[in-house]
Design an enzyme around this catalytic site. Structure first.
Site, mmCIF file in Angstrom:
data_model
loop_
_atom_site.group_PDB
_atom_site.id
_atom_site.type_symbol
_atom_site.label_atom_id
_atom_site.label_comp_id
_atom_site.label_asym_id
_atom_site.label_seq_id
_atom_site.Cartn_x
_atom_site.Cartn_y
_atom_site.Cartn_z
ATOM 1 C CE LYS A 21 -1.384 4.841 -7.549
ATOM 2 N NZ LYS A 21 -0.010 5.333 -7.312
ATOM 3 C CE1 TYR A 34 -4.479 3.786 -5.551
ATOM 4 C CE2 TYR A 34 -4.984 1.706 -6.635
ATOM 5 C CZ TYR A 34 -4.072 2.566 -6.039
ATOM 6 O OH TYR A 34 -2.744 2.206 -5.959
HETATM 7 P P1 NDP Z 1 1.806 2.566 2.228
HETATM 8 O O1 NDP Z 1 0.483 2.951 2.781
HETATM 9 O O2 NDP Z 1 2.594 1.548 2.971
HETATM 10 O O3 NDP Z 1 2.699 3.855 1.995
HETATM 11 C C1 NDP Z 1 2.168 5.033 1.470
HETATM 12 C C2 NDP Z 1 3.188 6.156 1.618
HETATM 13 O O4 NDP Z 1 2.662 7.350 1.034
HETATM 14 C C3 NDP Z 1 3.499 6.469 3.069
HETATM 15 O O5 NDP Z 1 4.878 6.653 3.239
HETATM 16 C C4 NDP Z 1 2.743 7.764 3.328
HETATM 17 O O6 NDP Z 1 3.475 8.548 4.237
HETATM 18 C C5 NDP Z 1 2.775 8.414 1.939
HETATM 19 N N1 NDP Z 1 1.658 9.344 1.785
HETATM 20 C C6 NDP Z 1 0.338 9.045 1.720
HETATM 21 N N2 NDP Z 1 -0.395 10.163 1.663
HETATM 22 C C7 NDP Z 1 0.487 11.203 1.685
HETATM 23 C C8 NDP Z 1 0.349 12.613 1.673
HETATM 24 N N3 NDP Z 1 -0.865 13.203 1.617
HETATM 25 N N4 NDP Z 1 1.458 13.373 1.705
HETATM 26 C C9 NDP Z 1 2.677 12.807 1.772
HETATM 27 N N5 NDP Z 1 2.886 11.484 1.785
HETATM 28 C C10 NDP Z 1 1.794 10.688 1.764
HETATM 29 O O7 NDP Z 1 1.496 2.056 0.737
HETATM 30 P P2 NDP Z 1 2.457 1.500 -0.432
HETATM 31 O O8 NDP Z 1 3.872 1.543 -0.039
HETATM 32 O O9 NDP Z 1 1.875 0.214 -0.871
HETATM 33 O O10 NDP Z 1 2.144 2.579 -1.553
HETATM 34 C C11 NDP Z 1 3.139 3.337 -2.216
HETATM 35 C C12 NDP Z 1 2.678 3.596 -3.638
HETATM 36 O O11 NDP Z 1 2.543 2.357 -4.324
HETATM 37 C C13 NDP Z 1 1.338 4.300 -3.745
HETATM 38 O O12 NDP Z 1 1.398 5.254 -4.779
HETATM 39 C C14 NDP Z 1 0.391 3.158 -4.121
HETATM 40 O O13 NDP Z 1 -0.736 3.613 -4.825
HETATM 41 C C15 NDP Z 1 1.306 2.315 -4.980
HETATM 42 N N6 NDP Z 1 0.904 0.928 -5.166
HETATM 43 C C16 NDP Z 1 0.709 0.116 -4.098
HETATM 44 C C17 NDP Z 1 0.317 -1.202 -4.300
HETATM 45 C C18 NDP Z 1 0.036 -2.131 -3.182
HETATM 46 O O14 NDP Z 1 -0.610 -3.159 -3.421
HETATM 47 N N7 NDP Z 1 0.508 -1.874 -1.977
HETATM 48 C C19 NDP Z 1 0.165 -1.742 -5.659
HETATM 49 C C20 NDP Z 1 0.399 -0.779 -6.703
HETATM 50 C C21 NDP Z 1 0.772 0.496 -6.452
HETATM 51 P P3 NDP Z 1 2.844 9.418 5.433
HETATM 52 O O15 NDP Z 1 1.582 8.757 5.861
HETATM 53 O O16 NDP Z 1 3.922 9.456 6.476
HETATM 54 O O17 NDP Z 1 2.637 10.747 4.802
HETATM 55 C C1 8X3 Z 2 -2.902 -1.233 -5.700
HETATM 56 C C2 8X3 Z 2 -3.340 -2.390 -6.491
HETATM 57 O O1 8X3 Z 2 -5.232 -4.003 -6.896
HETATM 58 O O2 8X3 Z 2 -4.508 -3.734 -4.604
HETATM 59 O O3 8X3 Z 2 -2.432 -0.248 -6.557
HETATM 60 O O4 8X3 Z 2 -5.786 -1.993 -5.651
HETATM 61 S S1 8X3 Z 2 -4.779 -3.043 -5.858
#
Ligand code: NDP
Ligand code: 8X3
Length: 251
Positions: A155, A151
């Site tokens: 990133k 992961y």
């Molecule tokens: P969620 O799981 O709540 O949302 C993830 C989103 O990505 C969903 O809308 C999902 O939609 C979409 N997605 C996942 N896989 C696919 C795919 N193969 N094709 C199309 N869409 C896809 O997570 P977050 O909102 O937390 O995550 C959003 C971003 O933020 C990510 O890039 C994550 O790595 C990043 N992030 C998150 C953090 C956290 O702690 N939550 C911290 C730092 C970064 P669907 O399943 O409908 O396709």
């Molecule tokens: C997600 C941040 O630390 O929860 O991008 O894996 S962590």
């Protein structure tokens, strides 16, 4: 004229909160995700405020993305803001036990998926000689933590691509920047732990994590700066978090 923003991963978490925030701020929206029922629900909800077009595709499917982008209704054909947000962690295992299926998912979605979507939109921005790309990275783009291996690698790749896009697109006046959140309570950990809600909710116990709305707020701030201001790289954590591994918890 209203600006148009395309958000990947708009069906949940950060993408969903951003869709709601940008609808409120008057942006036209192209909302993407795989879960069609959520896209339809969101379209019904937000169409009261703004024009919404939904695209149901998996970011791993190059040809589906191209097909969607070439058949955009005319009023959505100029994309001002691309928010590359779709992505997840799959698993949290030491490298020696990691699942190749999980590794493929993270590389294919977080890195190649981001590239495929960008590839479908960047030429339009180049023609327009304008546009703003926001890449959602993570604190995992800046440091590696135990069992985060692939992961974090995915990133780190987003971080590198953010730099690369900014350099290559500079000559066209296209703004590129990344937002790197720490822990945000969304469906992220449920996906990481394959639907284990207990394990997922434990991640956020004992401290106040960021909320998806906090990131939506920052995204809106970043894209609403005057044209000469490009926020290139922004890291944000909850006050309780100092790094990927240091979180002040009250037992
Ligand atoms: P969620 O799981 O709540 O949302 C993830 C989103 O990505 C969903 O809308 C999902 O939609 C979409 N997605 C996942 N896989 C696919 C795919 N193969 N094709 C199309 N869409 C896809 O997570 P977050 O909102 O937390 O995550 C959003 C971003 O933020 C990510 O890039 C994550 O790595 C990043 N992030 C998150 C953090 C956290 O702690 N939550 C911290 C730092 C970064 P669907 O399943 O409908 O396709
Ligand atoms: C997600 C941040 O630390 O929860 O991008 O894996 S962590």
């Amino acid at each position: 004229m209203k600006k148009t923003a395309l958000i990947t991963g708009a069906t949940s978490g950060i993408g969903l909160a951003t869709a709601k925030r940008l609808a409120h701020e008057g942006y036209q929206l192209i909302l993407c995700g795989r879960r069609i029922e959520r896209l339809e629900q969101l379209q019904n909800e937000l169409s009261i405020q703004t024009k919404v077009h939904t695209l149901c595709f998996d970011v791993r499917e190059k040809s589906a993305i191209e097909k969607c982008m070439t058949s955009l209704p005319v009023e959505f054909s100029t994309i001002d803001v691309l928010i590359n947000n779709a992505g997840n962690a799959h698993g949290l295992d030491p490298i020696e036990n990691g699942s190749i299926v999980d590794w493929d998912a993270m590389i294919d979605i977080n890195v190649k998926g981001l590239l495929y979507v960008s590839k479908a939109i960047i030429p339009k921005m180049v023609d327009q000689k304008s546009g703003h790309i926001i890449n959602i990275g993570s604190t995992a783009a800046k440091e590696v933590y135990p069992n985060g291996n692939v992961y974090c690698a995915s990133k780190h790749a987003v971080d590198a691509l953010n730099h690369g896009m900014r350099i290559d697109l500079n000559q066209y006046g296209i703004r590129v920047g990344a937002i790197h959140p720490g822990m945000v309570e969304t469906e992220f950990s449920e996906v990481r732990f394959k639907g284990d809600k207990n394990r997922a909710s434990n991640v956020y116990k004992g401290f106040k994590p960021l909320e998806a709305d906090d990131i939506a707020d920052i995204i809106h701030f970043v894209i609403s700066r005057p044209y000469h201001v490009n926020i290139a790289d922004l890291m944000v954590m909850s006050t309780a978090q100092a790094s990927s591994t240091i979180v002040r918890k009250n037992n």
